[in-house]
Design an enzyme around this catalytic site. Structure first.
Site, PDB file in Angstrom:
ATOM      1  N   HIS A 199      -6.700  -0.227   4.322  1.00  0.00           N
ATOM      2  CA  HIS A 199      -6.246  -0.523   2.776  1.00  0.00           C
ATOM      3  C   HIS A 199      -7.166   0.488   1.807  1.00  0.00           C
ATOM      4  O   HIS A 199      -7.961   1.647   2.136  1.00  0.00           O
ATOM      5  CB  HIS A 199      -7.567  -1.900   2.763  1.00  0.00           C
ATOM      6  N   HIS A 224       0.487  -1.191   0.011  1.00  0.00           N
ATOM      7  CA  HIS A 224      -0.128   0.215   0.133  1.00  0.00           C
ATOM      8  C   HIS A 224       1.017   1.099  -0.203  1.00  0.00           C
ATOM      9  O   HIS A 224       0.892   1.939   0.653  1.00  0.00           O
ATOM     10  CB  HIS A 224      -0.840  -0.232   0.858  1.00  0.00           C
TER      11      HIS A 224
END
Length: 596
Positions: free
Chosen positions: A574, A531
């Site tokens: 996320h 990420h």
């Protein structure tokens, strides 16, 4: 449906978007709502439409391709804490706050509320959930939910983790079932392509060229010194071409590629541009700096089997489900016969291909260890002592991160994976596993990414600098120990392994396995989710910023960056949801309809 090179090369468009991923397709769809403007998307990959490998589990390719990372990710739809989005505004970006975040992401969200029977069976309630049902991106719970998932959440609760009160309303702390970007009608992935390109593919003013690898932005300096983006150079098949932009060029190539393209275009840190021999257009030291990421380590638990005082070390025994536990995990897909069976079941909305990651928990450091206050004080002292060595703007971020620690923000994440992830050994055919992953969501360490040469095909050098700040190792170690402890709690302990072996016996076993000291395990097996954020940070220029609050690159008149790289400080979620929100807000900014 897609453009040919002859329809694009050496032509002019109002907007040229470099990257047809999550942000790029969303932005292209919103800008092309105005029939009076033309929008060109240059995507380095292929279309991948109706590709079976674009599915719910086990992403197999890189994010290059139409739809970007949304075509291959695990589809988890999570939202950050409200104050962690508000931090964008605190760092100098008016209008980038939770209120606007919710406003804009609702344009994307198309949540499908589960039926009453499913809600009752799984203890779900959506009476107060602040999530939109009207957007083009389908978000739903998977068609198949195993009873074992309920037992995992029960284990979380028995471990002292409360149920998250409002995970979609800005308060995700606790355990909850995470929905997926999944269409329950077709039982297929819902992603940027299906939500924003396919419904708009017939627009005459929306042009998409595939296999178009952008190499640099062509700029021009005015007599007054202003730098403007005139066109984009790209490779297609065996040729190199240029397209021109009448209004703007927008980079939506992601946190790893957008800074690379900027540097190849002569925009970045002076010494980097000189080293690679790029033209010098804009001195912008923040390009490629401030790299942040969520880092993860899988916890192995259980015990090796033994018989008659002769130890049989089945290394993959760790995290193995007992035979009597009913749970069809992704491990079964290693068998080609079973894979073919579940492939057929998928079309009926059944089987493993209609399952996904469900159980997540976002918790504070204080939840997982009694050392949280000690670690906070030690980190605060160390940061104060070294403040004079930090690059501009980093101390501003650290002050917010210290505040998060002090206020017990949910910067630790636990993910339950219905499948094998216990390192370092391979799984056994026919066996099923459950894995718990420990994730650090608020890292203090900062990495860098810079071009290694002026050749656009030389991938940039990435140095994530994991554990450059000791507190990151401390937090992930404590989280890993907590996660290991969950395996000793019912009902999980009754689902796995072959029982407990005393440490006195384990000490005789050369294989350390899950009993390797936690810090050593973390250092050896840490990885990225991935990420990556913040390599083109939205910050004041003098504080290390690359783009301003309108996402325009400093020192240019009409070049913007719209992707995850603009996030100035990483958050506990996320990031897919946040990328859609950024793109939706950017569209209004570019169209001139946004008001902070």
């Amino acid at each position: 449906m897609f453009a040919t090179i002859h329809q694009v090369a050496n032509r002019s468009f109002d907007y040229v978007i470099c990257g047809g991923g999550t942000a790029g397709l969303t932005l292209a769809a919103r800008l092309s709502e105005d029939p009076n403007v033309t929008v060109l998307v240059l995507e380095a990959g292929g279309a991948n439409l109706n590709d079976w490998s674009i599915r719910e589990l086990n992403p197999l390719r890189e994010g290059k391709g139409l739809g970007g990372s949304t075509q291959i990710n695990y589809m988890s739809w999570t939202k950050p804490p409200a104050n962690e989005i508000d931090a964008f505004e605190r760092l100098g970006n008016p209008g980038w706050n939770w209120e606007n975040h919710q406003k804009y992401v609702k344009r994307t969200e198309g949540f499908v509320v589960p039926g009453a029977e499913m809600q009752k069976r799984n203890g779900l309630s959506f009476d107060t959930v602040d999530i939109s049902t009207d957007g083009p991106l389908k978000i739903a719970y998977p068609g198949t939910i195993e009873e074992a998932e309920l037992k995992i959440q029960e284990t979380f609760i028995n471990g002292g983790i409360s149920v998250a009160p409002c995970p979609f309303n800005g308060d995700p702390e606790g355990a909850y079932w995470c929905p997926s970007t999944y269409d329950p009608t077709t039982h297929t992935r819902s992603y940027a392509t299906t939500a924003f390109y396919v419904p708009n593919e017939d627009r005459k003013n929306l042009i998409v060229l595939l296999d178009a690898y952008v190499t640099r932005i062509i700029t021009k300096r005015s007599t007054a010194g202003a730098v403007s983006a005139k066109g984009a150079e790209f490779e297609h098949e065996d040729g190199t071409y240029v397209v021109n932009a009448r209004a703007e060029i927008i980079l939506s190539a992601g946190s790893l590629k957008s800074p690379h393209i900027l540097e190849l275009s002569g925009i970045g840190r002076r010494e980097v541009l000189e080293r690679i021999g790029a033209p010098f257009n804009v001195n912008l030291p923040g390009v490629g700096e401030n790299l942040q990421d969520h880092i993860v380590v899988a916890a192995a638990f259980g015990a090796p089997s033994f018989s008659s005082n002769i130890f049989v070390i089945r290394k993959s025994r760790f995290s193995e489900l007992r035979d009597e536990v009913e749970w069809e995990t992704a491990d079964l897909l290693r068998d080609p016969v079973l894979e073919a069976k579940h492939h057929k079941l998928h079309a009926q909305g059944e089987g493993i291909y209609t399952t996904n990651i469900l159980n997540m928990a976002f918790v504070s450091l204080a939840t997982v260890t009694d050392k949280s206050d000690i670690l906070y004080e030690a980190t605060k002292t160390k940061i104060a002592e070294n403040a004079h060595t930090y690059p501009p703007g980093l101390m501003d971020q650290y002050e917010i991160q210290l505040e998060r620690m002090q206020q017990r923000a949910p910067g630790c994440e636990i993910i339950c994976i219905p499948g094998f992830m216990s390192v370092p050994n391979p799984p056994e055919m026919g066996k099923r596993y459950v894995s718990l992953c420990a994730v650090l969501d608020h890292p203090f360490s900062r990495g860098v990414i810079h071009s290694k040469s002026a050749n656009p095909h030389d991938e940039p050098d990435i140095d994530p600098r994991y554990f450059e700040q000791e507190i990151d190792l401390d937090i992930l170690t404590e989280l890993l120990k907590f996660v290991r402890g969950l395996a000793n709690l019912a009902p999980l302990k009754d689902m796995i392994g072959v029982g407990h072996i005393p440490r006195s016996i384990l000490s005789a076993i050369s294989y350390a396995g899950p009993y390797m000291p936690a810090p050593a395990h973390v250092k050896q097996f840490v990885g990225t989710i991935p990420h990556a954020t913040s390599t083109c940070s939205m910050l004041p220029r003098e504080r290390g910023g690359v783009v301003d609050s309108s996402l325009k690159v400093y020192g240019t008149t009409n070049l913007r960056v719209v992707d995850l790289s603009v996030v100035p400080l990483i958050f506990a979620a996320h990031p897919m949801e946040t990328v859609f929100a950024i793109a939706e807000q950017a569209a209004d900014i570019i169209k001139g309809t946004f008001s902070a």
